[in-house]
Enzyme design. Structure first.
Site, PDB file in Angstrom:
ATOM      1  N   GLN A 143      -4.766  -1.980   9.514  1.00 24.42           N
ATOM      2  CA  GLN A 143      -4.636  -3.293   8.873  1.00 24.42           C
ATOM      3  C   GLN A 143      -5.178  -4.398   9.789  1.00 24.42           C
ATOM      4  O   GLN A 143      -4.782  -4.508  10.944  1.00 24.42           O
ATOM      5  CB  GLN A 143      -3.149  -3.551   8.547  1.00 24.42           C
ATOM      6  N   ASP A 152     -11.168   2.126   3.779  1.00 29.28           N
ATOM      7  CA  ASP A 152     -11.443   0.692   3.584  1.00 29.28           C
ATOM      8  C   ASP A 152     -12.947   0.437   3.452  1.00 29.28           C
ATOM      9  O   ASP A 152     -13.361  -0.663   3.108  1.00 29.28           O
ATOM     10  CB  ASP A 152     -10.921  -0.124   4.786  1.00 29.28           C
ATOM     11  N   LYS A 164       0.842  -1.202   0.000  1.00 29.54           N
ATOM     12  CA  LYS A 164       0.000   0.000   0.000  1.00 29.54           C
ATOM     13  C   LYS A 164       0.878   1.253   0.000  1.00 29.54           C
ATOM     14  O   LYS A 164       0.601   2.228  -0.708  1.00 29.54           O
ATOM     15  CB  LYS A 164      -0.949  -0.021   1.218  1.00 29.54           C
TER      16      LYS A 164
END
Ligand code: NAP
Length: 284
Positions: free
Chosen positions: A96, A119, A52
């Site tokens: 994450q 997200d 990322k």
């Protein structure tokens, strides 16, 4: 022989469009910023976070990593998220997953400002995906929809079968396909006669997390097969949920693993970060 749906090629084209949006924002004095939180301990998470960061660098997006020790407390993590929520140079925040068991994932997700939730895991964004009126794209499912669009595979009227009902892949995948007028069936571990159902699919999405789970006898000839799985084998190699060797000859199009869905997920995350920056600065 099936068409191989090349996630690297499609994500490169997609990222070019995101890069143009970044450049436009920069010309107005705004650099999109993404904060990535990782609680150290899971080697796979470390790889995803590094990828990322690399994508941000490629596209000119500012990124900062917050690597926390494995024994970080819930309070410390929430305090960090709160400070990032309040920063104007940070447009997107992601934590994450998975988190170690002593941390409450739901509380963590809920603490990220819905406006910075790139997200699209916050219940507000999940609800908006359900309604079909959303700013943030669910990264993996939206990446798959982009792959299908790029390959001129129309989902309207098709029978799409999704194996897996997780909040991050299976359920939003089904929703996006439904919004595009597919007839959708969601299967899971309690589904009876799985094979009979998957054999009726025009488009089959496997999001199970079990290597080679989808075998040739589960697939009707000519089906489009999308493999979301990322399963690490003992030799360290990554493989999908689909038995590629056996299924590829009978499918009309199929995504490989690696090089399929994975790169698209990151490309959509980049788009969401830019969307967040544009929205927070009043451009949309
Ligand atoms: P998950 O939360 O573990 O969900 C797995 C789903 O598979 C569950 O709904 C489960 O059913 C279902 N399942 C398990 N065994 C089954 C069986 N025998 N028959 C039918 N269904 C079964 O996993 P996830 O987060 O959705 O991820 C799925 C896979 O995609 C993983 O390999 C993950 O690493 C990968 N992934 C890849 C990307 C990418 O960018 N490529 C992104 C996210 C995830 P129940 O609900 O009944 O338990």
């Amino acid at each position: 022989m099936a068409r191989i749906i090349d996630g690297k090629e499609i994500s490169a084209a997609f990222k070019e469009r995101v890069k143009a949006q970044v450049e436009e924002l920069k010309s107005k004095g705004i650099t999109p910023g993404l904060a990535v939180i990782i609680v150290e301990g899971d080697p796979a998470s470390r790889i995803y976070v590094n990828n990322k960061k690399k994508a941000c660098e490629q596209l000119g997006i500012y990124s900062e990593e917050h690597a926390l020790p494995n024994d970080v407390t819930q309070e410390e993590l929430l305090a960090l998220i709160s400070s990032l929520n309040n920063r104007s140079d940070i447009n997107g925040i992601l934590c994450q997953l998975p988190l170690p068991p002593h941390l409450d994932e739901e509380k963590v997700i809920n603490s990220i400002s819905p406006n910075k939730d790139v997200d699209a895991f916050h219940p507000m964004n999940v609800g908006r995906i359900m309604i079909g009126n959303f700013d943030f794209l669910p990264c993996t499912p939206a990446g798959i929809m982009e792959m299908l669009r790029y390959c001129d595979i129309d989902v309207e009227g098709k029978h799409c079968v999704v194996i897996g009902r997780s909040n991050i892949v299976g359920k939003p995948m089904a929703m996006l396909m439904l919004h595009k007028n597919a007839t959708v069936t969601i299967c899971h571990s309690k589904t009876r006669n799985l094979k009979e159902i998957t054999r009726t699919a025009d488009i089959l999405v496997a999001a199970v997390g079990k290597a080679n789970f989808v075998t040739a006898d589960m697939v009707k000839p000519g089906t489009v097969v999308i493999d979301v799985g990322m399963n690490r084998l003992e030799d360290g190699k990554i493989t999908g949920d689909v038995d590629f060797k056996a299924v590829e000859p009978i499918s009309s199009a199929i995504t490989p693993v690696p090089g399929g869905v994975g790169p698209m997920t990151i490309a959509v995350l980049m788009q969401n970060t830019v969307t967040a920056a544009r929205r927070q600065n009043g451009f949309i």
